[in-house]
Scaffold this motif. Structure first.
Motif, PDB file in Angstrom:
ATOM      1  N   LYS A  39     -60.144  30.476  34.945  1.00 18.76           N
ATOM      2  CA  LYS A  39     -60.114  30.414  33.484  1.00 18.76           C
ATOM      3  C   LYS A  39     -59.290  29.222  32.987  1.00 18.76           C
ATOM      4  O   LYS A  39     -59.565  28.679  31.925  1.00 18.76           O
ATOM      5  N   LEU A  40     -58.267  28.836  33.721  1.00 17.18           N
ATOM      6  CA  LEU A  40     -57.390  27.743  33.307  1.00 17.18           C
ATOM      7  C   LEU A  40     -57.917  26.371  33.733  1.00 17.18           C
ATOM      8  O   LEU A  40     -57.608  25.366  33.095  1.00 17.18           O
ATOM      9  N   ALA A  41     -58.711  26.328  34.797  1.00 17.02           N
ATOM     10  CA  ALA A  41     -59.165  25.059  35.385  1.00 17.02           C
ATOM     11  C   ALA A  41     -59.843  24.104  34.400  1.00 17.02           C
ATOM     12  O   ALA A  41     -59.618  22.894  34.478  1.00 17.02           O
ATOM     13  N   PRO A  42     -60.671  24.596  33.469  1.00 16.27           N
ATOM     14  CA  PRO A  42     -61.329  23.646  32.560  1.00 16.27           C
ATOM     15  C   PRO A  42     -60.358  22.835  31.692  1.00 16.27           C
ATOM     16  O   PRO A  42     -60.745  21.802  31.142  1.00 16.27           O
ATOM     17  N   MET A  43     -59.126  23.260  31.576  1.00 22.66           N
ATOM     18  CA  MET A  43     -58.138  22.487  30.812  1.00 22.66           C
ATOM     19  C   MET A  43     -57.816  21.157  31.474  1.00 22.66           C
ATOM     20  O   MET A  43     -57.216  20.294  30.854  1.00 22.66           O
ATOM     21  N   GLN A  44     -58.222  21.021  32.719  1.00 20.91           N
ATOM     22  CA  GLN A  44     -57.966  19.774  33.437  1.00 20.91           C
ATOM     23  C   GLN A  44     -58.475  18.569  32.644  1.00 20.91           C
ATOM     24  O   GLN A  44     -57.839  17.539  32.579  1.00 20.91           O
ATOM     25  N   ARG A  45     -59.611  18.729  31.984  1.00 26.53           N
ATOM     26  CA  ARG A  45     -60.190  17.617  31.212  1.00 26.53           C
ATOM     27  C   ARG A  45     -59.272  17.160  30.079  1.00 26.53           C
ATOM     28  O   ARG A  45     -59.223  15.991  29.758  1.00 26.53           O
TER      29      ARG A  45
END
Length: 159
Positions: free
Chosen positions: A148-154
Motif C-alpha cells: 500500500k505504501l510502495a506507490p508513494m515512491q513516485r
C-alpha cells in the motif's frame, strides 16, 4: 511479435496499472490494521522504526531538520489509515525549518529538496520491514502494508 504476445503484454500492463491504482488506496477492511496490532501495535512499530532510520548510515542525514516527534505521529496516521484502520492521514508535514512560516507541504513537496534516490527509498523500506519483524508482525501482513505504501515512491524519489 505474435498477436497473442501483444495481447498478453497489453493485458499484463493493464493488470499492473490496475494493481497500482488499488495499491494507492487504503484497505477497505481492517484485517491488516488488526495484523499490525491496531493503534498500539502501529505505535510500537513506528517507535522501533524511527531509531532505525536515524541509525541507518544510508539515510540518517536525510532526517537532520525533521521534527521527529511529528514524523512519528504522521507515520502512525499513515500506516493506520493505509492498513484499513480508523485513522486519517493528514498528508501534510511541517519541518523545523518552517517554524513561523505556517505553511504545510504535501508528500512530493516535502521530499523535493531531499534528493531521495531509489537506494534511499529501499533502505527506508528495509528499515520498516525490520521494525515490523522486531514487533512480530507476520510477513503476510507486513507485505500488505508495504504494498500500500510502495506507490508513494513516485512522489518521494526525486533523483
Amino acid at each position: 511479435m505474435s498477436r497473442f504476445t501483444k495481447l498478453a503484454g497489453i493485458g499484463l500492463g493493464l493488470l499492473l496499472a490496475s494493481s497500482l491504482a488499488v495499491a494507492q488506496t487504503p484497505y477497505t477492511d481492517d484485517q491488516v490494521y488488526q495484523g499490525l496490532g491496531g493503534k498500539e501495535g502501529i505505535k510500537k512499530i513506528v517507535d522501533t522504526f524511527i531509531p532505525l532510520l536515524l541509525a541507518d548510515p544510508r539515510i540518517k542525514d536525510s532526517f537532520t531538520d525533521f521534527d521527529m516527534e511529528q514524523l512519528n505521529v504522521r507515520l502512525q496516521e499513515q500506516f493506520c489509515e493505509f492498513a484499513g484502520g480508523p485513522c486519517k492521514y493528514t498528508g501534510k508535514y511541517r519541518d523545523k525549518t518552517m517554524d513561523g512560516v505556517g505553511t504545510e507541504r504535501d508528500m512530493a513537496t516535502v521530499h523535493q529538496d531531499l534528493k531521495v534516490t531509489n537506494a534511499m527509498f529501499n533502505a527506508l523500506t528495509e528499515d520498516l520491514q525490520i521494525a515490523m519483524e522486531r514487533n512480530n508482525v507476520p510477513n503476510s501482513v507486513a507485505n500488505k502494508l508495504i504494498a500500500k505504501l510502495a506507490p508513494m515512491q513516485r512522489a518521494i524519489v526525486t533523483k
